[in-house]
Design a protein around this motif. Structure first.
Motif, short mmCIF file in Angstrom:
data_model
loop_
_atom_site.label_atom_id
_atom_site.label_comp_id
_atom_site.label_asym_id
_atom_site.label_seq_id
_atom_site.Cartn_x
_atom_site.Cartn_y
_atom_site.Cartn_z
N GLN A 7 -6.89 -2.52 -4.91
CA GLN A 7 -5.75 -1.60 -5.46
C GLN A 7 -5.57 -2.28 -6.81
O GLN A 7 -5.41 -1.21 -7.82
CB GLN A 7 -4.41 -2.14 -4.70
CG GLN A 7 -3.34 -1.10 -5.14
CD GLN A 7 -2.12 -1.35 -4.12
OE1 GLN A 7 -1.47 -2.42 -4.58
NE2 GLN A 7 -1.83 -0.71 -3.44
N TYR A 42 -5.83 0.25 -10.27
CA TYR A 42 -4.71 0.55 -11.12
C TYR A 42 -4.96 -0.11 -12.64
O TYR A 42 -3.84 -0.18 -13.08
CB TYR A 42 -3.37 0.43 -10.57
CG TYR A 42 -3.14 1.45 -9.44
CD1 TYR A 42 -2.60 2.85 -9.95
CD2 TYR A 42 -3.52 1.42 -8.16
CE1 TYR A 42 -2.44 3.63 -9.09
CE2 TYR A 42 -3.36 2.34 -7.11
CZ TYR A 42 -2.69 3.66 -7.70
OH TYR A 42 -2.73 4.32 -6.66
N ILE A 58 3.49 1.35 -4.87
CA ILE A 58 2.51 1.73 -5.81
C ILE A 58 2.98 2.17 -7.01
O ILE A 58 2.51 2.22 -8.40
CB ILE A 58 1.23 2.69 -5.44
CG1 ILE A 58 0.56 2.07 -4.12
CG2 ILE A 58 0.49 3.50 -6.31
CD1 ILE A 58 -0.14 2.98 -3.58
N LYS A 96 0.82 -1.14 -0.15
CA LYS A 96 0.04 0.12 -0.02
C LYS A 96 0.94 1.32 0.03
O LYS A 96 0.22 2.20 -0.07
CB LYS A 96 -0.94 0.04 1.31
CG LYS A 96 -1.92 -1.13 1.24
CD LYS A 96 -2.74 -1.13 2.51
CE LYS A 96 -2.47 -1.36 3.78
NZ LYS A 96 -1.30 -2.35 4.16
N GLU A 98 3.43 4.33 -0.99
CA GLU A 98 3.50 5.07 -2.33
C GLU A 98 4.52 4.48 -3.10
O GLU A 98 4.36 4.27 -4.35
CB GLU A 98 3.99 6.57 -1.78
CG GLU A 98 2.63 7.13 -1.59
CD GLU A 98 2.96 8.89 -1.12
OE1 GLU A 98 3.96 9.29 -1.68
OE2 GLU A 98 2.00 9.67 -0.70
#
Length: 365
Positions: A137, A141, A113, A108, A110
């Motif tokens: 998630q 995305y 990601i 999770k 940054e």
């Protein structure tokens, strides 16, 4: 096999306490991934819950790099207690590069990601307790994925709504519907036939994916009929549908709603059946709201519920073997009628019969 160069000669991975983490066998990964070979050409694969010291996902993709025609493989993993994690990458030049992360490698975070954004396909065994959040998630995305999860996740409202609209489905699966996972902290795992060191068996695990595969296009061969066998298909008391305990017993001639076990999803073909709803409160509108006393071992408990704890239920029938063995689960507080509880059901409808009716309508003058 590609010759792999380690650009960091001091690539030594520290041992950690892994008692609560279970790792997928290399043979299970190979068995499943081979069914999706056409999807991997020139793709970046990201294993974002994968500690290469223990896990086999990175090991598999380094070995199968050329076979699958990959562009790159990336792996990151979560470090507990705030320790910093790292990223491993293998590219088509045969180099494994280790890069320290700023944080703990949480999927999770940054920085993870940002790595996810680079990836084409995500493949790993994520924490079952975070399955909802993890899948959300991937969908957010717009990533292709092949991940391990428990079949009970089918009943999570966040996951089921994706299943219903064909944004996620099951893969080929584990042999016998159970996975044997690696954990060296376990002394042994016993089966009916043998014992294995450092192994544990988990029933009901599945591969969840949004990659197309051939099994998804196979129709379930139906052979039973509803007509003249109605007693084998009791209706629910609180919803207009018939109950089916075994997928292969879906009747070939029934055009209404049917409640099937969640194991149906392992054989589901979206061209053959329509998924209508989950048989629980919030997914369907119950036709009754009876107050019922909960029974245990056929005895009153003094505890009460409505609509069988918010699920489907049917009349208790001692002539049915399962009812006779388990006994009644609920008693109607108003008239004393006994009911049997039904484990999680998916409401489906036969598309082939619906299409057949439409076809026949064209010839009615």
């Amino acid at each position: 096999k590609k010759q792999i160069k380690k650009t960091n000669s001091n690539l030594k991975l520290a041992s950690k306490n892994k008692k609560d983490e279970f790792y997928t066998q290399l043979s299970d990964i190979e068995k499943e991934v081979k069914n999706y070979k056409k999807h991997f050409k020139d793709k970046v694969v990201y294993c974002n819950c994968d500690d290469p010291e223990w896990s086999n996902f990175f090991k598999y993709f380094t070995n199968a790099f050329d076979f699958l025609g990959l562009k790159k493989v990336i792996t990151t993993h979560y470090e507990k207690d705030g320790e910093k994690s790292y990223k491993l990458e293998l590219d088509n030049q045969g180099e494994i590069v280790k890069t320290d992360l700023e944080g703990d490698g949480d999927f999770k975070s940054e920085e993870c990601i940002e790595i996810l954004k680079e990836a084409d396909i995500v493949i790993t065994n994520p924490p079952f307790s975070l399955f909802r959040e993890y899948v959300n998630q991937l969908v957010e995305y717009d990533k292709k994925f092949l991940i391990v999860g428990h079949q009970n996740a089918i009943t999570y409202k966040e996951i089921f709504k994706l299943i219903k609209v064909n944004k996620i489905w099951l893969g080929y699966g584990f042999k016998g519907g159970a996975g044997h996972f690696i954990n060296k902290h376990y002394k042994n795992y016993a089966t009916a036939g043998d014992k294995k060191e450092g192994m544990i068996r988990v029933s009901g695990v599945q591969w969840f994916t949004n990659l197309e595969h051939n099994k998804r296009n196979e129709e379930i061969i139906l052979f039973k009929k509803y007509k003249n066998n109605e007693t084998e298909y009791p209706n629910y008391e609180n919803y207009d549908a018939i109950n089916i305990d075994i997928t292969k017993h879906i009747p070939i001639d029934y055009n209404g709603h049917m409640g099937v076990p969640i194991t149906f999803m392992d054989k589901y073909n979206p061209e053959q059946f329509e998924i209508v709803a989950l048989g629980i409160t919030g997914s369907i509108k119950f036709t009754t709201n009876k107050k019922m006393e909960i029974l245990k071992d056929n005895k009153e408990t003094g505890k009460f519920t409505h609509n069988g704890k918010g699920t489907l239920y049917r009349k208790y029938n001692k002539e049915i073997k399962k009812d006779k063995e388990k006994g009644a689960a609920f008693k109607d507080c108003e008239n004393g009628e006994l009911y049997s509880s039904i484990y999680a059901r998916i409401i489906i409808k036969n598309k082939n019969l619906k299409n057949k009716e439409k076809k026949n309508e064209k010839f009615i003058y």
